[in-house]
Design an enzyme around this catalytic site. Structure first.
Site, PDB file in Angstrom:
ATOM      1  N   ARG A 112       0.864  -1.175   0.000  1.00  0.00           N
ATOM      2  CA  ARG A 112       0.000   0.000   0.000  1.00  0.00           C
ATOM      3  C   ARG A 112       0.904   1.229   0.000  1.00  0.00           C
ATOM      4  O   ARG A 112       2.121   1.091  -0.018  1.00  0.00           O
ATOM      5  CB  ARG A 112      -0.914  -0.009   1.228  1.00  0.00           C
ATOM      6  CG  ARG A 112      -0.162   0.086   2.528  1.00  0.00           C
ATOM      7  CD  ARG A 112      -1.129   0.215   3.704  1.00  0.00           C
ATOM      8  NE  ARG A 112      -0.392   0.206   4.957  1.00  0.00           N
ATOM      9  CZ  ARG A 112      -0.957   0.139   6.148  1.00  0.00           C
ATOM     10  NH1 ARG A 112      -2.271   0.060   6.271  1.00  0.00           N
ATOM     11  NH2 ARG A 112      -0.228   0.149   7.243  1.00  0.00           N
ATOM     12  N   ASN A 150      -5.409   7.491   4.410  1.00  0.00           N
ATOM     13  CA  ASN A 150      -4.997   6.785   5.620  1.00  0.00           C
ATOM     14  C   ASN A 150      -3.562   7.168   5.951  1.00  0.00           C
ATOM     15  O   ASN A 150      -2.654   6.945   5.155  1.00  0.00           O
ATOM     16  CB  ASN A 150      -5.074   5.265   5.416  1.00  0.00           C
ATOM     17  CG  ASN A 150      -4.897   4.516   6.720  1.00  0.00           C
ATOM     18  OD1 ASN A 150      -5.750   4.597   7.606  1.00  0.00           O
ATOM     19  ND2 ASN A 150      -3.789   3.806   6.856  1.00  0.00           N
ATOM     20  N   GLU A 151      -3.394   7.781   7.101  1.00  0.00           N
ATOM     21  CA  GLU A 151      -2.057   8.058   7.629  1.00  0.00           C
ATOM     22  C   GLU A 151      -1.103   8.661   6.597  1.00  0.00           C
ATOM     23  O   GLU A 151      -0.123   8.037   6.192  1.00  0.00           O
ATOM     24  CB  GLU A 151      -1.448   6.774   8.202  1.00  0.00           C
ATOM     25  CG  GLU A 151      -2.230   6.216   9.364  1.00  0.00           C
ATOM     26  CD  GLU A 151      -1.561   5.015  10.019  1.00  0.00           C
ATOM     27  OE1 GLU A 151      -0.743   4.356   9.360  1.00  0.00           O
ATOM     28  OE2 GLU A 151      -1.868   4.741  11.178  1.00  0.00           O
ATOM     29  N   GLU A 303      -7.524   4.711  15.789  1.00  0.00           N
ATOM     30  CA  GLU A 303      -7.043   3.331  15.693  1.00  0.00           C
ATOM     31  C   GLU A 303      -6.151   3.015  16.873  1.00  0.00           C
ATOM     32  O   GLU A 303      -5.329   3.839  17.282  1.00  0.00           O
ATOM     33  CB  GLU A 303      -6.159   3.134  14.450  1.00  0.00           C
ATOM     34  CG  GLU A 303      -6.848   3.097  13.127  1.00  0.00           C
ATOM     35  CD  GLU A 303      -5.841   2.806  11.995  1.00  0.00           C
ATOM     36  OE1 GLU A 303      -4.763   2.244  12.254  1.00  0.00           O
ATOM     37  OE2 GLU A 303      -6.156   3.175  10.859  1.00  0.00           O
ATOM     38  N   GLU A 351      -1.616  -8.259   6.806  1.00  0.00           N
ATOM     39  CA  GLU A 351      -1.875  -8.060   8.233  1.00  0.00           C
ATOM     40  C   GLU A 351      -2.765  -9.171   8.787  1.00  0.00           C
ATOM     41  O   GLU A 351      -3.556  -8.948   9.701  1.00  0.00           O
ATOM     42  CB  GLU A 351      -2.465  -6.667   8.457  1.00  0.00           C
ATOM     43  CG  GLU A 351      -1.389  -5.609   8.256  1.00  0.00           C
ATOM     44  CD  GLU A 351      -1.844  -4.183   8.511  1.00  0.00           C
ATOM     45  OE1 GLU A 351      -3.056  -3.919   8.452  1.00  0.00           O
ATOM     46  OE2 GLU A 351      -0.975  -3.337   8.755  1.00  0.00           O
ATOM     47  N   PHE A 353      -2.080 -11.461  10.695  1.00  0.00           N
ATOM     48  CA  PHE A 353      -1.823 -11.794  12.101  1.00  0.00           C
ATOM     49  C   PHE A 353      -1.980 -10.589  13.023  1.00  0.00           C
ATOM     50  O   PHE A 353      -1.512 -10.592  14.153  1.00  0.00           O
ATOM     51  CB  PHE A 353      -0.433 -12.430  12.230  1.00  0.00           C
ATOM     52  CG  PHE A 353      -0.320 -13.674  11.388  1.00  0.00           C
ATOM     53  CD1 PHE A 353      -1.212 -14.733  11.578  1.00  0.00           C
ATOM     54  CD2 PHE A 353       0.613 -13.773  10.371  1.00  0.00           C
ATOM     55  CE1 PHE A 353      -1.154 -15.870  10.774  1.00  0.00           C
ATOM     56  CE2 PHE A 353       0.682 -14.907   9.569  1.00  0.00           C
ATOM     57  CZ  PHE A 353      -0.205 -15.962   9.767  1.00  0.00           C
ATOM     58  N   HIS A 354      -2.618  -9.572  12.513  1.00  0.00           N
ATOM     59  CA  HIS A 354      -2.862  -8.382  13.343  1.00  0.00           C
ATOM     60  C   HIS A 354      -4.065  -8.646  14.245  1.00  0.00           C
ATOM     61  O   HIS A 354      -5.064  -9.205  13.807  1.00  0.00           O
ATOM     62  CB  HIS A 354      -3.159  -7.186  12.430  1.00  0.00           C
ATOM     63  CG  HIS A 354      -3.103  -5.871  13.133  1.00  0.00           C
ATOM     64  ND1 HIS A 354      -4.086  -5.442  13.997  1.00  0.00           N
ATOM     65  CD2 HIS A 354      -2.182  -4.889  13.104  1.00  0.00           C
ATOM     66  CE1 HIS A 354      -3.756  -4.248  14.463  1.00  0.00           C
ATOM     67  NE2 HIS A 354      -2.605  -3.885  13.939  1.00  0.00           N
TER      68      HIS A 354
END
Ligand code: GAL
Ligand code: ZN
Length: 673
Positions: A112, A150-151, A303, A351, A353-354
């Site tokens: 991304r 986003n960010e 978040e 992600e 495993f987030h």
């Protein structure tokens, strides 16, 4: 600050990515959200490829169904523009909009954030998709707010960036000769004779020009901000009553001046990912920063990771209860809600495993019970949002100093801005003292004490403001490597701490950094490490002296009376015991104390107050029950408290008190006291 449309209380929810799941899961999700008390979900953050499968063709049907279903379930939507992740077709069609690293490598899609913010094709495509969303959903009843991008945090060193950088530099400096002066290009024969010769700080042979680095970082902040504004204006035109934010992320890699950006937002929002140990203190640090960005008013935690913390590269489940404590720490510090990344754990992707509110194991896993408990707590706390956080102490925050001290040419790797800031904040946090962050240029008179760690750049306005503050009775502590340079990063001549020399009554003749691991004893038996200075008194008195080596008997820590106030200078990197002693002495002199006295370290207490009530947040991060002397009404248990409240290990309590001038009094300095 404008609040999400259609939501009165605190926000609760997270990123919801239903496009990763078949539709029956959506319905199940919404039912679980209702169980958990979720009232707001962030939708569409990375959905560009799904929304616009080929240039100019938009597929909204699936998003229509999501927004409709959310609305029917009584859940509001924080609708994101998907511009942080352009679709693969976009980069194939516009390879010039792929970012180029400082080394000249052009990146490829596959993750991304892989776009160039200055590329005209990217800006046009981003505006087009934002506009399409704005038109489609402006009056959808589920729409509560807009979440742009986003960010924002990407960089690029390509030719488009070079052109935009030059435009920015012309704006800031005027002509080429002013640029040459500001960048000190007489050094190493770097004079620019034509604007085309001016470039972003691409990889070069040896040390780069620090002024160019600093300006580039400032430019990136402004360029990203311009991209944000373009989208904001489209969204605002379509839906003037819907507030707009972008989620701020914080870290050394983020070239964004969030305080400055806040002027462009209806609502400041923060992504908070404390890492490893000291999660509580990091949480408080981030929450206090977000409140500063928001001008002291409410903001929104957009978040955080539910129930786990990152340790190195891995996510580790935290102790049960920590999620609520960290969440309430944000609320205590001004957040008007608690949001997570993400609602449902992804089965696939980078992600996978987030942690998530609904983990892979499903809603019977313990984390979901914690999610439900937190959802039940928040509505009880909504009234506290009327209160403002009041702090007796301010820590100076300055994005320019932070960026300038990232440069590779400094006299020691130990002049680290964020580390210095974190240390001051940690000390206050452990002492039970609430801190604000503040720009030195503002009126500081509401603070009893102002801490200034390694504030490398100081402009004349900031210097004058600090002088005024101390003159009128304020207490100030300045650490080494402060006031060294002007806003362009040029050294103020005549000895540091240049901009603060008169207030501090000292002149530093030389820096004497120590070799790694080196220490110097101070005359009270404590130690200095890594950084020392040869300080000459110019009116100040000595508080601590160096006790050995070449600096033996020379001043290490000084105090100067200046007008009605006092100004301390700390010329060394103090070891913990020394740091502790100096700050304890300063706090005592300034009349600064904990919000509630006598509590053990690790019990976090923050007070929010309005004219009538105050709300005392007590977060027990220790493994022992704690007795808190307090009288009022505890909101979570809905019970009265008189005299003393026991808060269990890992427990939380929020006590409403009458603002009778004693318990709930405002804690800032009263002018003249
Ligand atoms: C945030 C980001 C989210 C997710 C999260 C993981 O910075 O906005 O999309 O990647 O990190 O912790
Ligand atoms: Zn570029």
């Amino acid at each position: 600050m404008r609040w999400p449309k259609g939501l009165d209380g605190l926000c609760y929810g997270g990123d919801w990515n239903p496009e990763q799941w078949p539709e029956p899961v959506w319905r199940h999700d919404l039912a679980l959200m209702r169980q958990a008390g979720v009232n707001l979900v962030t939708v569409g953050v990375f959905a560009w490829a799904r929304l616009e499968p080929e240039p100019g063709r938009f597929t909204f049907d699936w998003l229509d169904r999501i927004l409709d279903a959310a609305y029917e379930a009584g859940i509001r939507v924080n609708l994101a523009t998907p511009t942080a992740s352009p679709p693969p077709w976009f980069s194939l069609r516009h390879p010039e909009a792929l970012p180029v690293t400082a080394e000249g490598v052009r990146l490829t899609h596959g993750s991304r954030d892989t776009y160039c913010v200055a590329a005209p094709a990217y800006r046009a495509a981003a505006a087009r998709v934002a506009d399409a969303l704005a038109r489609r959903y402006a009056s959808h009843p589920a729409l509560a707010m807009w979440h742009v991008h986003n960010e924002y945090a990407t960089d690029c060193y390509c030719d488009d960036v070079a052109a935009a950088f030059r435009r920015w530099l012309r704006d800031r400096h005027g002509g080429l000769s002013a640029l040459n002066a500001a960048w000190g290009t007489a050094f190493w024969g770097q004079q620019y004779h034509h604007w085309d010769q001016v470039l972003p700080p691409r990889a070069t042979r040896y040390l780069p020009n620090p002024h160019q680095l600093l300006d580039f970082r400032r430019f990136l902040s402004d360029e990203l901000r311009a991209a944000f504004r373009e989208q904001r204006d489209l969204l605002r035109a379509a839906a003037p009553d819907v507030p707009i934010t972008t989620n701020a992320v914080f870290g050394d890699w983020v070239p964004v001046d969030h305080r400055d950006w806040a002027n462009d937002m209806d609502l400041v929002s923060l992504d908070a990912y404390p890492e490893g140990e000291e999660a509580e203190e990091q949480t408080a640090f981030l929450g206090d920063l977000a409140r500063h960005w928001a001008g002291g008013r409410s903001w929104l935690l957009m978040e955080q990771a539910p129930g786990a913390l990152r340790h190195g590269g891995a996510w580790v489940r935290t102790v049960p209860g920590q999620m609520a404590r960290l969440s309430l720490s944000h609320v205590a510090r001004g957040s008007r809600g608690v949001m997570f990344f993400q609602w449902r754990a992804s089965a696939a992707g980078a992600e996978q495993f987030h942690p998530a509110m609904v983990p892979h194991a499903g809603e019977h896993a313990p984390i979901f019970a914690e999610v439900r408990d937190l959802g039940a707590m928040l509505p009880r706390l909504a009234e506290a949002d009327a209160g403002e956080v009041s702090a007796q102490v301010a820590i100076a925050w300055d994005a320019g100093s932070w960026w300038a001290l990232r440069a590779p040419h400094l006299p020691s790797p130990d002049v680290e801005y964020l580390a210095a800031l974190r240390r001051a904040h940690r000390w206050l946090w452990r002492s039970g003292v609430t801190a604000d962050f503040a720009d030195l240029g503002v009126d500081l008179s509401r603070y009893r004490l102002v801490l200034v760690p390694s504030h490398f750049l100081v402009d004349d306005r900031q210097a004058a403001s600090v002088r005024r503050y101390v003159e009128r009775g304020g207490h100030l502590v300045v650490w080494y490597f402060s006031g060294v340079a002007d806003a362009n990063g040029h050294v103020r001549l005549g000895g540091v701490p240049g901009a603060f020399r008169d207030v501090l009554g000292v002149r530093v003749q030389e820096w004497r950094p120590l070799p790694p691991g080196g220490t110097v004893a101070l005359d009270d038996g404590t130690l200095a490490t890594t950084w020392c200075e040869l300080v000459e008194l110019a009116g100040a008195e000595v508080v601590l002296r160096y006790a050995e080596g070449q600096l033996a008997d020379r001043p290490a820590v000084t105090r100067n009376r200046y007008g009605a106030g006092s100004a301390w200078y700390v010329s060394a990197r103090l070891a913990d015991a020394a740091y502790d002693r100096v700050l304890a002495a300063v706090s005592a002199a300034a009349g600064v104390g904990p919000v509630v006295a006598g509590l053990p370290s690790g019990v976090e207490v923050v007070r929010r107050a309005d004219g009538v009530h105050s709300w005392l947040f007590v977060l027990n991060h220790t493994d022992r029950a704690v007795r808190v002397p307090v009288t009022g009404w505890e909101l979570l248990s809905d019970q009265s408290v008189s005299g003393v409240l026991m808060v269990e290990p890992d427990g939380v309590a929020v006590i409403r008190q009458e603002n009778d001038g004693v318990d709930g009094r405002a804690h800032g300095r009263v002018p003249g006291d």
